[in-house]
Design a protein around this motif. Structure first.
Motif, PDB file in Angstrom:
ATOM      1  N   SER A 202      44.062  37.157  43.793  1.00 41.51           N
ATOM      2  CA  SER A 202      43.188  37.299  44.950  1.00 41.51           C
ATOM      3  C   SER A 202      41.860  36.599  44.687  1.00 41.51           C
ATOM      4  O   SER A 202      41.484  36.386  43.534  1.00 41.51           O
ATOM      5  CB  SER A 202      42.965  38.799  45.166  1.00 41.51           C
ATOM      6  OG  SER A 202      42.495  39.051  46.450  1.00 41.51           O
ATOM      7  N   GLU A 273      50.321  36.122  53.381  1.00 41.39           N
ATOM      8  CA  GLU A 273      49.837  37.511  53.381  1.00 41.39           C
ATOM      9  C   GLU A 273      48.328  37.571  53.160  1.00 41.39           C
ATOM     10  O   GLU A 273      47.861  38.147  52.177  1.00 41.39           O
ATOM     11  CB  GLU A 273      50.536  38.289  52.257  1.00 41.39           C
ATOM     12  CG  GLU A 273      52.046  38.266  52.324  1.00 41.39           C
ATOM     13  CD  GLU A 273      52.695  38.829  51.056  1.00 41.39           C
ATOM     14  OE1 GLU A 273      52.006  38.994  50.031  1.00 41.39           O
ATOM     15  OE2 GLU A 273      53.901  39.105  51.104  1.00 41.39           O
ATOM     16  N   ARG A 312      33.458  47.580  44.561  1.00 37.27           N
ATOM     17  CA  ARG A 312      33.694  46.242  44.009  1.00 37.27           C
ATOM     18  C   ARG A 312      32.691  45.810  42.950  1.00 37.27           C
ATOM     19  O   ARG A 312      33.077  45.274  41.915  1.00 37.27           O
ATOM     20  CB  ARG A 312      33.789  45.197  45.124  1.00 37.27           C
ATOM     21  CG  ARG A 312      34.860  45.510  46.179  1.00 37.27           C
ATOM     22  CD  ARG A 312      35.183  44.350  47.082  1.00 37.27           C
ATOM     23  NE  ARG A 312      35.851  43.285  46.363  1.00 37.27           N
ATOM     24  CZ  ARG A 312      35.268  42.198  45.924  1.00 37.27           C
ATOM     25  NH1 ARG A 312      33.992  41.965  46.189  1.00 37.27           N
ATOM     26  NH2 ARG A 312      35.946  41.303  45.244  1.00 37.27           N
ATOM     27  N   TYR A 316      34.587  45.243  39.486  1.00 37.50           N
ATOM     28  CA  TYR A 316      34.852  43.840  39.141  1.00 37.50           C
ATOM     29  C   TYR A 316      33.576  43.070  38.840  1.00 37.50           C
ATOM     30  O   TYR A 316      33.619  41.854  38.703  1.00 37.50           O
ATOM     31  CB  TYR A 316      35.545  43.105  40.294  1.00 37.50           C
ATOM     32  CG  TYR A 316      36.654  43.852  40.961  1.00 37.50           C
ATOM     33  CD1 TYR A 316      37.838  44.142  40.287  1.00 37.50           C
ATOM     34  CD2 TYR A 316      36.537  44.260  42.288  1.00 37.50           C
ATOM     35  CE1 TYR A 316      38.863  44.824  40.914  1.00 37.50           C
ATOM     36  CE2 TYR A 316      37.566  44.941  42.921  1.00 37.50           C
ATOM     37  CZ  TYR A 316      38.722  45.219  42.231  1.00 37.50           C
ATOM     38  OH  TYR A 316      39.743  45.888  42.852  1.00 37.50           O
ATOM     39  N   TYR A 371      38.446  45.374  51.130  1.00 37.32           N
ATOM     40  CA  TYR A 371      38.414  46.204  49.931  1.00 37.32           C
ATOM     41  C   TYR A 371      37.100  46.976  49.821  1.00 37.32           C
ATOM     42  O   TYR A 371      36.573  47.192  48.735  1.00 37.32           O
ATOM     43  CB  TYR A 371      38.677  45.345  48.677  1.00 37.32           C
ATOM     44  CG  TYR A 371      39.936  44.524  48.797  1.00 37.32           C
ATOM     45  CD1 TYR A 371      41.181  45.142  48.749  1.00 37.32           C
ATOM     46  CD2 TYR A 371      39.890  43.141  49.009  1.00 37.32           C
ATOM     47  CE1 TYR A 371      42.344  44.400  48.901  1.00 37.32           C
ATOM     48  CE2 TYR A 371      41.047  42.395  49.161  1.00 37.32           C
ATOM     49  CZ  TYR A 371      42.282  43.030  49.110  1.00 37.32           C
ATOM     50  OH  TYR A 371      43.431  42.306  49.267  1.00 37.32           O
TER      51      TYR A 371
HETATM   52  N1  LLP Z   1      49.913  40.153  49.017  1.00 38.71           N
HETATM   53  C1  LLP Z   1      50.044  40.896  47.894  1.00 38.71           C
HETATM   54  C2  LLP Z   1      51.371  41.141  47.349  1.00 38.71           C
HETATM   55  C3  LLP Z   1      48.894  41.422  47.279  1.00 38.71           C
HETATM   56  O1  LLP Z   1      49.026  42.141  46.183  1.00 38.71           O
HETATM   57  C4  LLP Z   1      47.618  41.173  47.844  1.00 38.71           C
HETATM   58  C5  LLP Z   1      46.404  41.719  47.230  1.00 38.71           C
HETATM   59  C6  LLP Z   1      47.547  40.409  49.019  1.00 38.71           C
HETATM   60  C7  LLP Z   1      48.712  39.909  49.570  1.00 38.71           C
HETATM   61  C8  LLP Z   1      46.253  40.104  49.718  1.00 38.71           C
HETATM   62  O2  LLP Z   1      45.417  39.325  48.945  1.00 38.71           O
HETATM   63  P1  LLP Z   1      44.060  38.721  49.562  1.00 38.71           P
HETATM   64  O3  LLP Z   1      44.426  37.706  50.616  1.00 38.71           O
HETATM   65  O4  LLP Z   1      43.273  39.828  50.126  1.00 38.71           O
HETATM   66  O5  LLP Z   1      43.405  38.104  48.384  1.00 38.71           O
HETATM   67  N2  LLP Z   1      40.576  45.149  45.334  1.00 38.71           N
HETATM   68  C9  LLP Z   1      40.439  43.772  44.929  1.00 38.71           C
HETATM   69  C10 LLP Z   1      41.543  42.894  45.476  1.00 38.71           C
HETATM   70  C11 LLP Z   1      42.940  43.381  45.131  1.00 38.71           C
HETATM   71  C12 LLP Z   1      44.016  42.522  45.727  1.00 38.71           C
HETATM   72  C13 LLP Z   1      45.351  43.125  45.552  1.00 38.71           C
HETATM   73  N3  LLP Z   1      46.435  42.421  46.163  1.00 38.71           N
HETATM   74  C14 LLP Z   1      39.053  43.283  45.343  1.00 38.71           C
HETATM   75  O6  LLP Z   1      38.284  44.051  45.878  1.00 38.71           O
HETATM   76  O7  LLP Z   1      38.723  42.136  45.101  1.00 38.71           O
END
Ligand code: LLP
Length: 426
Positions: A202, A273, A312, A316, A371
């Protein structure tokens, strides 16, 4: 681009002065901009340029019911990781046929619910899970559409907690194992192989890891097809980064302009996604300055939001831009911006330069639409904050602030701890 901007020195979301919202709903609160969400959806959709696709929005980024309904009405599908997210997606009106289901630990009852909802596909993360899905589908006399999540062993170059596509992490299956998995899937009676899935992490800000992993996936599709299996969906996951500070991630148009040529030869429908890139910069957290204090080393600005509201930075060391909602001519100071929680890790920024703020001033913590609320907790018995959706010159509370009774609503005191009548009579 977002629709948060200053007008005569005051921060607005679209045509709503955020200080007015604070006066009406209190602080802290999350605020989302309808126009920004609509714009991000539109940017993503139009970037496909006619290529067959399904956008499965990752609910984990922000699963507020109103936000989901907006996304559903704009035609978005859903990427879910739990029965709870399936429930929310269905309530928002997202059809099962646009839902993909990832996650390493799907339970039997979650699998049942997903089969009942006739989802587009299960993104399966292990062979044991594959066998379980086959078993449950058999019991229900259903066929389960599946993709295996391939772990392409690519370093996404992002924070280790949000990198997923490397062997040392728990996600997906290494390519060779996945090939065996597909052979097994073909033999199982109640699953249909329909796709291949990957998600490498991500907040990615470069094209390279996306392209490399996409090439590996396309190559892999060739190998599965050579064994006579039909792959219709290529699910490239999410992960597209956003600008928090000075990052310059690819725009959706650039992202897809580069990705589509890699997948085109497969003729597969492209599934993505995205989570953060849709909602991240469409939201912010508004908080009020409670106190200031200083010691020999530092200035501290203590605000009424804490790590339980936005974790966050603590988790992180993530950067969020923070600025006063009202611009005034004040000296610039360097300060830590911290919350009221009893942990040193409760901070929003360390050594941040900002105009000297005073008690009662409002601050906006930017880029908090993804998030933010979804990772909030009640730690320190703090009620979760309100969520507000702005559209044009109106705002709507889309989740009310929790009350103290909400904090205890689900708890039960066993009878032996209840005051007995005898004791009460004394
Ligand atoms: N698909 C899958 C299988 C995932 O595990 C995730 C995020 C996404 C899609 C969506 O990813 P995005 O487009 O949002 O990057 N809590 C963390 C981020 C954790 C992401 C987990 N998986 C933060 O606040 O940065």
């Amino acid at each position: 681009m977002d629709h948060f901007h200053f007008k005569r020195g005051r921060l607005y979301a679209e045509d709503v002065n955020l200080s007015d919202v604070a006066a009406k709903v209190g602080t802290p609160f999350y605020v989302y901009s309808h126009a920004t969400l609509a714009r991000h959806i539109q940017a993503m959709e139009s970037a496909f340029n006619g290529y067959p696709h399904v956008v499965c929005y990752a609910l984990k980024a922000n699963s507020n019911g109103a936000v989901l309904r907006l996304l559903a009405q704009a035609g978005m599908g859903a990427d879910i990781v739990s029965g709870g997210e399936l429930f929310r997606a269905r309530k928002a009106g997202i059809p099962g046929q646009k839902i993909v289901y990832a996650g390493v630990g799907k339970t039997e009852s979650e699998i049942r619910d997903a089969l009942r909802a006739r989802i587009l596909m299960f993104n399966v993360e292990s062979t044991e899970e594959l066998r379980e899905i086959d078993r449950v589908a058999g019991l229900m006399a259903r066929r389960a559409p599946i993709a295996l999540r391939v772990n392409p062993d690519i370093d996404a170059g992002t924070h280790p907690y949000i990198t997923t596509g490397m062997k040392k992490y728990k996600f997906g299956m290494p390519v060779e194992e996945a090939l065996e998995g597909y052979r097994l899937a073909r033999r199982l009676r109640n699953v249909d192989v329909v796709g291949v899935h990957k998600h490498i992490g991500s907040q990615l800000t470069e094209m390279k890891p996306f392209l490399e992993s996409a090439e590996r996936l396309v190559n892999f599709v060739g190998r599965i097809r050579a064994e006579g299996m039909d792959i219709r969906y290529l699910d490239m996951g999410g992960g597209l980064g956003i600008r928090y500070d000075t990052e310059t991630p690819p725009e959706p148009s650039e992202w897809l302009r580069n990705l589509i040529p890699v997948v085109r030869s497969t003729g597969c429908t492209l599934v993505i996604e995205p989570g953060r890139s849709i909602v991240g910069n469409a939201g912010m957290l508004v908080t009020r300055v409670l106190y200031r204090k200083r010691n020999d080393l530092k200035n501290f600005i203590i605000v009424d939001a804490g790590m339980n509201d936005l974790i966050r930075p603590s988790l992180y060391n993530a950067y969020h831009r923070i600025e006063p909602l009202v611009r005034k001519k004040r000296a610039i100071i360097r300060a830590d911006i911290v919350g009221p929680i009893c942990e040193s890790g409760d901070f929003f920024a360390h050594d941040r330069d900002l105009p000297e703020v005073r008690r009662g001033d409002l601050l906006g913590v930017r880029s908090a639409g993804a998030y933010g609320f979804t990772m909030a907790s009640n730690y320190n018995s703090r009620p979760r904050v309100a969520e507000v959706l702005v559209r044009g010159d109106r705002f709507h509370v889309v989740r009310r602030r929790e009350t103290y009774s909400d904090l205890m609503a689900k708890e039960q005191v066993p009878s032996f701890l209840k005051p007995s009548r005898k004791r009460a009579a004394k």
